[in-house]
Motif scaffolding. Structure first.
Motif, PDB file in Angstrom:
ATOM      1  N   GLY A  17      59.053  71.094 -87.942  1.00  0.00           N
ATOM      2  CA  GLY A  17      59.361  72.410 -88.501  1.00  0.00           C
ATOM      3  C   GLY A  17      58.966  73.570 -87.610  1.00  0.00           C
ATOM      4  N   ASP A  18      58.190  73.284 -86.541  1.00  0.00           N
ATOM      5  CA  ASP A  18      57.770  74.332 -85.604  1.00  0.00           C
ATOM      6  C   ASP A  18      58.962  74.802 -84.767  1.00  0.00           C
ATOM      7  N   ILE A  19      59.105  76.099 -84.559  1.00  0.00           N
ATOM      8  CA  ILE A  19      60.213  76.594 -83.730  1.00  0.00           C
ATOM      9  C   ILE A  19      59.655  77.502 -82.647  1.00  0.00           C
ATOM     10  N   THR A  20      60.013  77.229 -81.393  1.00  0.00           N
ATOM     11  CA  THR A  20      59.500  78.021 -80.270  1.00  0.00           C
ATOM     12  C   THR A  20      60.656  78.474 -79.388  1.00  0.00           C
ATOM     13  N   ASN A  21      60.675  79.753 -79.043  1.00  0.00           N
ATOM     14  CA  ASN A  21      61.735  80.289 -78.174  1.00  0.00           C
ATOM     15  C   ASN A  21      61.210  80.475 -76.756  1.00  0.00           C
ATOM     16  N   ILE A  22      61.998  80.049 -75.767  1.00  0.00           N
ATOM     17  CA  ILE A  22      61.685  80.344 -74.365  1.00  0.00           C
ATOM     18  C   ILE A  22      62.980  80.772 -73.669  1.00  0.00           C
ATOM     19  N   PRO A  23      62.879  81.510 -72.559  1.00  0.00           N
ATOM     20  CA  PRO A  23      64.112  81.912 -71.876  1.00  0.00           C
ATOM     21  C   PRO A  23      64.767  80.732 -71.153  1.00  0.00           C
ATOM     22  N   GLY A  24      66.065  80.843 -70.887  1.00  0.00           N
ATOM     23  CA  GLY A  24      66.773  79.826 -70.095  1.00  0.00           C
ATOM     24  C   GLY A  24      66.351  79.941 -68.635  1.00  0.00           C
ATOM     25  N   GLY A  25      67.302  79.756 -67.706  1.00  0.00           N
ATOM     26  CA  GLY A  25      66.958  79.823 -66.283  1.00  0.00           C
ATOM     27  C   GLY A  25      66.905  78.432 -65.688  1.00  0.00           C
ATOM     28  N   SER A  26      66.505  78.348 -64.412  1.00  0.00           N
ATOM     29  CA  SER A  26      66.463  77.079 -63.660  1.00  0.00           C
ATOM     30  C   SER A  26      67.794  76.332 -63.755  1.00  0.00           C
ATOM     31  N   GLY A  27      68.880  77.070 -63.660  1.00  0.00           N
ATOM     32  CA  GLY A  27      70.195  76.424 -63.690  1.00  0.00           C
ATOM     33  C   GLY A  27      70.703  76.147 -65.091  1.00  0.00           C
TER      34      GLY A  27
END
Ligand code: BES
Ligand code: ZN
Ligand code: ZN
Length: 494
Positions: free
Chosen positions: A59-69
């Motif tokens: 149920g945990d939700i974590t946002n990170i940016p895209g990148g690295s292709g």
């Protein structure tokens, strides 16, 4: 909105958000379950998640940016928890539902299905069902906060025929549930009985489903004293609707009867003002039958299904029925109306009386019937009562398989005496203790010996009054639709 399975590589998928699955890691804080990334991308995702403290718990939700292709600008990591949780379909549906609800304002979402796609259906269902919103009556549509408009399910190999079939089934059932939700959420002034009957007609207009509608003169000719009695207090006249889906080659017959009170004020036994607005959802049973028949006919399930919608508005007025009135139901039973707020069982008695004449193999009624239902089982578990243990078990098993919480409840014989009337054959209220069961016992008296019948009280689960929960939105939830489709599929499979 649709879910579509595709075999595109995650990194090169053009989308507004890429959803990946994670779990608590051994030693490290998280493990990336979703595959299809390069080793460098995988390391970067895990490092980024660890840097912001992702746990991988269910149920945990974590946002990170895209990148690295990775083409997506946003990566959303959904925690699936330990191995046991990962196998729990409902936990998976809820986790992806929460992720989708957190993702408003991103039109195109891609979900990287974890390695072995055991959860493919649960992921498709949870994410698809969570993207509902009801904005029909908002004059300004909220900008930037809309749910996703499309979901791609990225599978590691080519898309299998099974995955394609499941995605289609999920879309059909979700469309039907959203129709049910819309009907429940529609304000009561916009959905009087005639409008609900028309909505039923419209819902199946493109399908091989025959619709018959009884208006007031027809209800009088038929002797439907329950539907007429409840409806007589309103200037919006009642209706009975019959929907029949008869696919060629079907040998079994399922009948579904839904309570369709478009608004329940209680009538002369009027309800308190607090939260009375929620009684716009008192037609959720009928709406579930409409949704179920739409889905069953669209999927072409080889079972004859008859739907009966008992529709009326329960209002207090000079023409309303009084406590003490005696009415005669379709099957000839006389009922003393001791409380006009126990109206659901009155309209259902007529529809059940008509349904049993056709001797279906299985008869199920569905209703937001009693406040006592939520007192007994809480807001998220429906009560299942029956005159037949096998039929009851079949419905509970189908509910469990479809992902709905439904629990068996008894119909104690001793409660019948509490419904005795000094004037008529039976009274419409019985013992307040076990009120869900007394209502069920009242209905059981309209079912002849040998007719397998199941009664579903969905008073709590039909309507999320407090707010969204997992993949179920605030307001109408679409309760019972998934279970009905599943029952039809089980009957079809023999
Ligand atoms: N529609 C209500 C039941 C209901 C209550 C559904 C709350 C959803 C949320 C039903 O018609 C009703 O009023 N039942 C009465 C029966 C009583 C008078 C025997 C009730 O539950 O109080
Ligand atoms: Zn009522
Ligand atoms: Zn009611």
């Amino acid at each position: 909105m649709t879910v579509t399975a595709t075999a595109t590589a995650p990194a090169s998928t053009i989308c507004d958000a890429l959803v990946v699955a994670i779990a608590p890691g051994k030693g490290k804080s998280v493990t990336l379950i979703s595959q299809g990334f390069s080793a460098a991308q995988q390391t970067r995702i895990v490092e980024a998640l660890e840097a912001v403290g992702a746990s991988g718990k269910s149920g945990d939700i974590t946002n990170i940016p895209g990148g690295s292709g990775i083409k997506a600008t946003l990566i959303v990591a959904v925690g699936l928890g330990d191995a046991k949780k990962q196998e729990d379909d409902e936990a998976v549906r809820r986790a992806y539902g929460n992720a989708m609800r957190a993702l408003t304002g991103r039109a195109k979402v891609a979900i990287v299905v974890p390695k072995d796609d055991a959860n493919f259906r649960a992921i498709a269902t949870g994410s698809r069902l969570a993207t509902y919103e009801f904005t029909t009556f908002k004059s300004k549509k909220p900008k930037g906060a809309q749910p996703a408009a499309s979901i791609l399910l990225l599978v590691p190999r080519s898309v299998s025929a099974t995955e394609r079939r499941i995605a289609n089934e999920v879309n059909v059932i979700a469309d039907a549930m959203n129709l049910t939700r819309d009907l429940v959420n529609t304000p009561p002034n916009a959905l009087p009985p005639v409008a609900l009957a028309k909505a039923a007609t419209d819902a199946v207009s493109a399908l091989p489903v025959k619709v018959t509608i009884w208006d007031v003169p027809a209800l009088k000719r038929a002797g439907c004293g329950g539907i007429l009695g409840v409806g007589q207090g309103s200037s919006n006249p009642p209706r009975l609707v019959k929907l029949v889906y008869t696919p060629r080659g079907a040998t079994r017959h399922l009948a579904l009867v839904g309570k369709g009170i478009t608004f329940d004020t209680g009538g002369i036994s009027i309800k308190p003002a607090a939260n009375m607005d929620e009684m716009k959802g008192d037609m959720a049973g009928a709406a579930a039958v409409i949704g179920a028949i739409q889905a069953i006919a669209t999927l072409g399930i080889l079972v004859k299904v008859t739907g009966w919608l008992a529709i009326a508005e329960n209002m207090p007025s000079s023409t309303a029925q009084r406590p003490g009135d005696v009415i005669t139901m379709f099957d000839g039973t006389t009922v003393e109306v001791l409380n006009t707020d126990a109206e659901g069982r009155l309209v259902l008695a007529d529809a059940l009386g008509m349904a049993v004449k056709e001797k279906p193999d299985l008869l199920i009624d569905v209703a937001t019937l009693t406040g006592a239902q939520s007192v007994a089982l809480g807001r998220r578990v429906s009560g299942v009562m029956s005159n037949d243990d096998d039929a009851r078990d079949q419905v509970c098993a189908a509910a469990a398989a479809a992902g709905e919480s439904m629990w068996p409840m008894p119909l104690p014989e001793d409660l019948r005496a509490s419904l005795d009337s000094s004037t008529a054959d039976i009274a419409n209220i019985g013992d307040r203790m076990g009120g869900m069961l007394s209502a069920g016992v009242f209905l059981s008296t309209f079912i002849p010996e040998g007719q397998p019948w199941v009664h579903l009280d969905i008073a709590g689960p039909a309507f999320n009054e407090k707010g969204a929960y997992g993949y179920l939105p605030k307001g109408g939830t679409g309760a019972a639709v998934r279970t009905f489709v599943r029952i039809a599929q089980t009957i079809e499979a023999g």
